[in-house]
Write an enzyme that holds these catalytic residues in place. Structure first.
Site, short mmCIF file in Angstrom:
data_model
loop_
_atom_site.label_atom_id
_atom_site.label_comp_id
_atom_site.label_asym_id
_atom_site.label_seq_id
_atom_site.Cartn_x
_atom_site.Cartn_y
_atom_site.Cartn_z
N SER A 268 1.68 -9.69 -0.73
CA SER A 268 1.42 -8.27 -0.71
C SER A 268 1.82 -7.67 0.67
CB SER A 268 -0.11 -8.15 -1.04
OG SER A 268 -1.01 -8.85 -0.20
N LYS B 45 0.76 -1.32 -0.05
CA LYS B 45 -0.12 -0.13 0.13
C LYS B 45 0.89 1.21 -0.03
CE LYS B 45 -4.54 -1.46 1.75
NZ LYS B 45 -4.31 -2.76 2.19
N GLU C 16 -10.08 7.10 4.24
CA GLU C 16 -10.73 6.24 4.92
C GLU C 16 -9.71 5.00 5.31
OE1 GLU C 16 -10.30 6.30 1.49
OE2 GLU C 16 -9.91 4.12 1.32
C1 LIG Z 1 -4.99 -3.91 1.49
C2 LIG Z 1 -4.47 -5.04 1.31
C3 LIG Z 1 -4.93 -5.96 0.29
C4 LIG Z 1 -5.76 -5.75 -0.26
O1 LIG Z 1 -5.94 -4.94 -1.15
P1 LIG Z 1 -5.66 -4.83 -2.69
O2 LIG Z 1 -6.09 -3.33 -3.26
O3 LIG Z 1 -6.67 -5.41 -3.38
O4 LIG Z 1 -4.39 -5.04 -3.01
C5 LIG Z 1 -3.92 -7.02 0.10
N1 LIG Z 1 -3.00 -7.59 0.81
C6 LIG Z 1 -2.63 -6.65 1.87
C7 LIG Z 1 -1.54 -7.15 2.94
C8 LIG Z 1 -3.30 -5.60 2.30
O5 LIG Z 1 -2.84 -4.70 3.09
#
Ligand SMILES: *Cc1c(COP(=O)(O)O)cnc(C)c1O
Length: 399
Positions: free
Chosen positions: A387, A102, A124
């Site tokens: 992610s 993010k 938000e």
């Molecule tokens: C917020 C988040 C997601 C999901 O958000 P996307 O916009 O679909 O990437 C996935 N993995 C993590 C670690 C997150 O913090």
């Protein structure tokens, strides 16, 4: 990775229709009332001028390298490889500053806010992850920050609430509606419309144009690096790539650089929850096309076609809408979207922790589960987008 740190995408994949109007086939657009449309049009043209400006691009690259810590490694997961019979690499977004992908987007948007002369950014947040990333970016450039959060979430996410405050942001708790994420979005938009000097920093690839195109642009670095790294490591492209989808930002970040490579299969894991309606967040599998929060995409609905709440163990996947670009990629068949249940994600969460010494975010564990299922015994080459890291998830009864 080469020694030059050219981390910014070269133009927007030559996609003029997406860049100017935010249209991905019939999906996308700007479904908002006139005062909001005016703000969004201005934001859209400022964004285009920013990404044409080498100074802006260099500044973005600079912070990605020195503040976020990019490039993130592409790590060969040897034990997972041995267990599945397929060579599996992990794109380590979990190693970024603040622990997830993010931050790539929040850095991009905060630099745009600064360029536009914003006196304040607003955001938000549901579980608090995007609130922390935004408060971090705001502290970095010295812009005031307000984070809107539903009262219910404030009460159950005390650690992230403390982090947001420690980073100097103001936390605004809202008691409207169910006092969760979508109510926080509504409160933030209401504030934004009436505050001319504020910039709305959106956390995923959702909402009206230009947000999906901006967020896709700022996350493009993930796939751009991964593509170069896998060629350096293996001398070829992967057979398949995997990511989880909530709103769609980490997935489009990885997928973007590979969309033109027709021999690369692309798979996305939705937050399946229980595996069927209504306790699910698998929007593309169980939803219908419709307008939701400013864009035409898919959305989870009830019997009467009204938007409903979603359900997933992973707060980051727990959203009833989805990026319009993913809606398009589903309809064209370029990306395959799969349901991964809460239980499958928990199993993968534990498995990766034990086999590789990496505790993944429960969101990312959805992608790990899917990859292991599809790659088992295939003798092929895959990349999973990790992610985020799982520190935030260990306290729940996952361990
Ligand atoms: C917020 C988040 C997601 C999901 O958000 P996307 O916009 O679909 O990437 C996935 N993995 C993590 C670690 C997150 O913090």
């Amino acid at each position: 990775m080469s020694t030059t740190y050219d981390m910014v995408p070269d133009g927007l994949l030559n996609d003029e229709k997406a860049l100017l109007e935010g249209m991905y086939g019939k999906f996308g657009g700007m479904y908002v009332p006139p005062p909001l449309e005016e703000k969004l049009q201005k934001l859209s043209s400022e964004f285009r001028s920013a990404i044409d400006d080498p100074l802006f691009r260099n500044e973005f690259s600079y912070y990605l390298k020195h503040f976020v810590g990019r490039p993130s490694p592409l790590f060969l997961a040897r034990n997972l490889t041995e267990a599945t019979g397929s060579k599996i690499y992990l794109k380590r977004e979990d190693l970024n500053h603040t622990g997830a992908h993010k931050i790539n987007n929040t850095i991009g948007q905060i630099l745009l806010a600064k360029r536009m002369g914003a006196r304040e950014v607003i955001a938000e947040t549901g579980a608090g992850q995007h609130g922390v990333a935004t408060a971090t970016a705001a502290a970095l450039v010295g812009i005031k920050c307000k984070v809107f959060m539903g009262k219910v979430d404030v009460d159950r996410q005390s650690v992230n609430v403390s982090r947001i405050k420690l980073l100097g942001a103001e936390l605004i708790s809202t008691e409207m509606g169910t006092a969760t994420l979508k109510d926080a979005v509504n409160a933030a938009i209401e504030y934004w419309v009436t505050s001319p000097d504020s910039f709305y920093l959106l956390g995923s690839q959702v909402g009206p144009h230009p947000y999906p195109v901006m967020v896709g642009y700022f996350q493009h670095i993930v796939g751009k690096e991964a593509r170069q790294q896998i060629i350096e490591a293996e001398g070829r492209l992967p057979d398949s790539i995997f990511a989880c989808v909530g709103g769609g930002s980490n997935a489009i970040g990885l997928f973007g650089a590979f969309l033109g490579d027709n021999n690369v299969d692309i798979h996305a894991a939705e937050g399946g929850g229980s595996g069927s309606k209504p306790k699910t967040a698998a929007t593309l599998t169980f939803g219908e096309p419709g307008v939701f929060q400013g864009t035409f995409s898919y959305c989870l609905t009830d019997d009467k076609g009204q938007p409903t709440d979603s359900w997933s163990i992973a707060a980051g996947l727990d959203y009833p809408g989805i990026s319009p670009q993913h809606a398009y990629l589903k309809d064209t068949g370029r990306v395959k979207y799969h349901v991964v249940t809460d239980q499958e994600a928990i199993d993968a969460f534990r498995m990766l922790s034990r086999t590789e010494g990496i505790i993944p975010a429960i969101e990312s564990a959805h992608a790990v589960s899917l990859a292991v299922k599809l790659l088992k015994g295939k003798n092929s080459l895959g990349i999973i987008n990790l992610s985020g890291r799982g520190d935030k998830d260990v306290e729940r009864e996952l361990a």
